[in-house]
Structure formats: C-alpha cells, structure tokens
Design a protein around this motif. Structure first.
Motif, mmCIF file in Angstrom:
data_model
loop_
_atom_site.group_PDB
_atom_site.id
_atom_site.type_symbol
_atom_site.label_atom_id
_atom_site.label_comp_id
_atom_site.label_asym_id
_atom_site.label_seq_id
_atom_site.Cartn_x
_atom_site.Cartn_y
_atom_site.Cartn_z
ATOM 1 N N HIS A 1 -1.664 5.539 -6.603
ATOM 2 C CA HIS A 1 -1.539 4.287 -5.856
ATOM 3 C C HIS A 1 -1.945 4.483 -4.399
ATOM 4 O O HIS A 1 -1.503 5.430 -3.744
ATOM 5 C CB HIS A 1 -0.100 3.774 -5.907
ATOM 6 C CG HIS A 1 0.469 3.704 -7.285
ATOM 7 N ND1 HIS A 1 0.127 2.718 -8.178
ATOM 8 C CD2 HIS A 1 1.333 4.523 -7.937
ATOM 9 C CE1 HIS A 1 0.765 2.915 -9.320
ATOM 10 N NE2 HIS A 1 1.497 4.007 -9.201
ATOM 11 N N PHE B 1 -2.450 1.967 -0.769
ATOM 12 C CA PHE B 1 -2.168 0.625 -0.258
ATOM 13 C C PHE B 1 -1.999 0.662 1.255
ATOM 14 O O PHE B 1 -1.703 1.705 1.842
ATOM 15 C CB PHE B 1 -0.924 0.036 -0.911
ATOM 16 C CG PHE B 1 0.265 0.969 -0.953
ATOM 17 C CD1 PHE B 1 1.191 1.003 0.081
ATOM 18 C CD2 PHE B 1 0.456 1.821 -2.036
ATOM 19 C CE1 PHE B 1 2.280 1.846 0.053
ATOM 20 C CE2 PHE B 1 1.552 2.678 -2.082
ATOM 21 C CZ PHE B 1 2.468 2.698 -1.044
ATOM 22 N N TYR C 1 -4.536 -7.513 4.122
ATOM 23 C CA TYR C 1 -4.149 -6.675 2.992
ATOM 24 C C TYR C 1 -2.821 -7.152 2.399
ATOM 25 O O TYR C 1 -1.787 -6.510 2.562
ATOM 26 C CB TYR C 1 -4.017 -5.212 3.413
ATOM 27 C CG TYR C 1 -5.272 -4.604 3.984
ATOM 28 C CD1 TYR C 1 -6.372 -4.334 3.171
ATOM 29 C CD2 TYR C 1 -5.357 -4.288 5.335
ATOM 30 C CE1 TYR C 1 -7.524 -3.770 3.691
ATOM 31 C CE2 TYR C 1 -6.504 -3.718 5.872
ATOM 32 C CZ TYR C 1 -7.593 -3.465 5.042
ATOM 33 O OH TYR C 1 -8.734 -2.907 5.565
ATOM 34 N N ARG D 1 -0.078 -7.512 -0.406
ATOM 35 C CA ARG D 1 0.276 -6.661 -1.548
ATOM 36 C C ARG D 1 1.708 -6.905 -1.980
ATOM 37 O O ARG D 1 2.512 -7.521 -1.263
ATOM 38 C CB ARG D 1 0.087 -5.187 -1.226
ATOM 39 C CG ARG D 1 1.055 -4.603 -0.202
ATOM 40 C CD ARG D 1 1.046 -3.088 -0.279
ATOM 41 N NE ARG D 1 1.750 -2.449 0.812
ATOM 42 C CZ ARG D 1 3.063 -2.204 0.831
ATOM 43 N NH1 ARG D 1 3.816 -2.627 -0.168
ATOM 44 N NH2 ARG D 1 3.605 -1.579 1.854
ATOM 45 N N THR D 2 2.032 -6.428 -3.167
ATOM 46 C CA THR D 2 3.387 -6.502 -3.692
ATOM 47 C C THR D 2 4.273 -5.496 -2.964
ATOM 48 O O THR D 2 3.850 -4.372 -2.687
ATOM 49 C CB THR D 2 3.380 -6.203 -5.203
ATOM 50 O OG1 THR D 2 2.514 -7.137 -5.861
ATOM 51 C CG2 THR D 2 4.770 -6.316 -5.783
ATOM 52 N N PRO E 1 -3.591 -0.437 -7.660
ATOM 53 C CA PRO E 1 -2.780 -1.070 -6.615
ATOM 54 C C PRO E 1 -1.354 -1.318 -7.088
ATOM 55 O O PRO E 1 -1.025 -1.156 -8.275
ATOM 56 C CB PRO E 1 -3.510 -2.389 -6.348
ATOM 57 C CG PRO E 1 -4.893 -2.184 -6.883
ATOM 58 C CD PRO E 1 -4.737 -1.264 -8.053
ATOM 59 N N GLN F 1 -3.266 -7.787 -6.084
ATOM 60 C CA GLN F 1 -4.116 -7.965 -4.904
ATOM 61 C C GLN F 1 -5.081 -6.769 -4.812
ATOM 62 O O GLN F 1 -4.641 -5.628 -4.688
ATOM 63 C CB GLN F 1 -3.261 -8.053 -3.643
ATOM 64 C CG GLN F 1 -2.174 -9.121 -3.717
ATOM 65 C CD GLN F 1 -0.852 -8.606 -4.308
ATOM 66 O OE1 GLN F 1 -0.743 -7.470 -4.720
ATOM 67 N NE2 GLN F 1 0.135 -9.488 -4.339
ATOM 68 N N ASP F 2 -6.378 -7.044 -4.827
ATOM 69 C CA ASP F 2 -7.391 -5.996 -4.925
ATOM 70 C C ASP F 2 -8.109 -5.693 -3.603
ATOM 71 O O ASP F 2 -9.089 -4.944 -3.595
ATOM 72 C CB ASP F 2 -8.462 -6.399 -5.948
ATOM 73 C CG ASP F 2 -7.912 -6.590 -7.348
ATOM 74 O OD1 ASP F 2 -6.909 -5.945 -7.683
ATOM 75 O OD2 ASP F 2 -8.506 -7.397 -8.105
ATOM 76 N N TYR G 1 -7.637 -3.905 -0.800
ATOM 77 C CA TYR G 1 -7.833 -2.526 -0.337
ATOM 78 C C TYR G 1 -8.596 -1.706 -1.375
ATOM 79 O O TYR G 1 -9.430 -0.866 -1.016
ATOM 80 C CB TYR G 1 -6.492 -1.870 -0.016
ATOM 81 C CG TYR G 1 -6.645 -0.511 0.646
ATOM 82 C CD1 TYR G 1 -7.463 -0.343 1.761
ATOM 83 C CD2 TYR G 1 -5.980 0.605 0.146
ATOM 84 C CE1 TYR G 1 -7.611 0.899 2.369
ATOM 85 C CE2 TYR G 1 -6.117 1.851 0.752
ATOM 86 C CZ TYR G 1 -6.934 1.992 1.853
ATOM 87 O OH TYR G 1 -7.093 3.228 2.448
#
Length: 289
Positions: free
Chosen positions: A9, A11, A18, A20-21, A54, A58-59, A61
C-alpha cells in the motif's frame, strides 16, 4: 526472474488532490507512505518491482506513481461501491490509472443470497472483470469465498488471487497491534484451509504469501504458520503462490528484508526455480509493468 512484491500500500496524506479512505489508528488522514519510501526499501532488499493497492477506490496517487516510475509498478484498484455502472467505472480506471485488477471482499451482499449466481450483487463487476482480463484480489469471509465456486462455474477464466495466505477474515475483527499493524484474532491453522483447498483446484486461483504477522501467535519468523505454508504449497504449488510484503505495516517490525526472508523460513524445502517463482516469477506471469 525478477523479485516482485505482489501486494502493498502507498498513499498520501488526505487532501483535495489526494482523497483516500481513512482507517483510524492505522492510516490516519495525515499519514503518508510514498513510492520513494518503498523504493528505498526495495533497493536494499533486491526487490525489482511491486504491485500497489490503494487503501480505497481513489486512484489518484496510484495513477501518478505508475506514470512517474514506468516499468516499476503495477496497480490493483479497490472496489467502488458507489459506481452505478461497474463496466464503465472499470474502463475509466483502466484508462486513468492503468489498473490490472480490483480488490473485493464480497461476492453477494443480499440479505438472502439468490440461488442464481447471475443475481449475486457483485456479478456485473466480476463479469466485466473477466471480459477485461482483470485480476480479482479477494479478502473476505469464508461464506463469501464459498460463493466463488458458483461464480467460477460461470466465469471459469476469471483470475482470483486470495490475499494474505488465504485467511478468510471479517473486518469487524480487525484490530491494530503495538506496531500499528492490522491484527486478527484467529486460530492457527485456520479451519478454512479445506475450503481454500477446494478453490485451489480451479486453475486460475492464486494465493499471496504474505500477512503472516496479522494472524500469527508467535514472534518473527512466525513458525506457527508452517502448517499454513505447507498447505499452500501442497495445493497451489510455486506456480500459483506470490510473495508480498504488505508494506508499510511491516517496516518497523519485522522489517522489509525480513518479510522477504519468510519464504526461506516457512518454505525451506523449495528448489531454486520454485523459490524464484514465489519471489517474483508467479507475479510476473500475471502482470505487465
């Protein structure tokens, strides 16, 4: 054969650029794990390439680092439950982030599972993935894994990769250990090895040699995982086993190089060709970089 880290991973801190979760205590909003941090560890351990996953759908990065480091990374996306058209969503993500698979934890989310697998809630996604030759990264409970048998009867060429030694876990059992790593309380060996063996009879099923730290009751090198490793080797053989670090969770303990060394600790009787396949050759057969 190259040495390939087949699951990890990367991130950035949460921002408009950016999104993200967030996983509180595990991947808080300000935490960053960058490609440059990973590449330093890979170089020191003699690892050539990596498959990046990731933390969520959300892609941004992922797309950036694949472009910045051509030939270095392959990408697996995470299922986007908000996508109204899964096939269109896949095509968009393939174009923008060059994803080569999707990570999921469910086959069907209906309150009562339909008898017809075509009616499973994830069937449209899985069908679209099969048509696009994408890999399924699977990490879910045994009840969901059992449904894969029905899916593979209909989509026999769909490639399934079971994450983290094929353990079948519920995220409701997820905890964070003293090193800031995911941890699950489970028996060793797990009672689900028989089910995993049934799925291993399917030619397009694979398994990660990774995540031992999250389940083991022992300190490194996790020797209580020997029966699990033996079972994986017996059922999948070297051609369908892929080493992975699960970076960054292993950086502090046991360490990146030490995670790679687990292949030799837990599978000590491999010949050199088998060793090379597990450390990279199997992943090389599934991905382009």
């Amino acid at each position: 054969m190259p040495v390939i880290d087949s699951h990890l991973h990367l991130f950035k801190a949460v921002s408009d650029q950016y999104p993200r979760t967030v996983y509180p205590g595990l991947a808080d909003p300000e935490l960053e794990v960058t490609a440059e941090m990973l590449l330093e560890k890979m170089e020191s351990a003699g690892v050539d390439k990596a498959v990046v996953v990731p933390l969520g759908p959300q892609d941004e990065y992922l797309a950036e680092i694949i472009k910045r480091y051509p030939g270095q990374f392959a990408g697996i996306g995470v299922y986007d439950h908000n996508a109204s058209d899964q096939a269109r969503n896949l095509d968009h993500r393939i174009k923008n982030a060059n994803i080569q698979g999707i990570r999921i934890g469910l086959v069907d989310s209906n309150e009562q599972t339909p008898d017809d697998p075509h009616q499973y809630s994830m069937f449209p996604l899985l069908k679209a993935m099969a048509e696009r030759d994408l890999r399924v990264w699977f990490y879910g409970e045994s009840t969901q894994v059992a449904l894969l048998q029905n899916i593979l009867d209909i989509l026999p060429d769909l490639v399934i990769v079971f994450n983290h030694m094929g353990f079948m876990v519920s995220l409701s059992n997820l905890a964070v250990d003293e090193y800031g790593r995911p941890h699950f309380t489970t028996e060793i060996p797990p009672h689900t090895l028989g089910l995993l063996g049934q799925l291993a009879d399917r030619k397009n099923t694979y398994v990660h040699f990774s995540g031992q730290y999250a389940f083991s009751h022992d300190k490194y090198p996790y020797m209580d995982m020997l029966p699990v490793a033996k079972h994986l080797y017996k059922n999948f053989e070297a051609d369908r086993i892929m080493w992975a670090s699960d970076f960054p969770w292993i950086v502090e303990y046991p360490g990146y190089q030490q995670q790679l060394d687990l292949v030799d600790f837990l599978l000590p009787h491999l010949d050199e060709i088998e060793r090379k396949k597990i450390r990279g050759g199997t992943a090389e057969s599934l991905f382009y970089f």
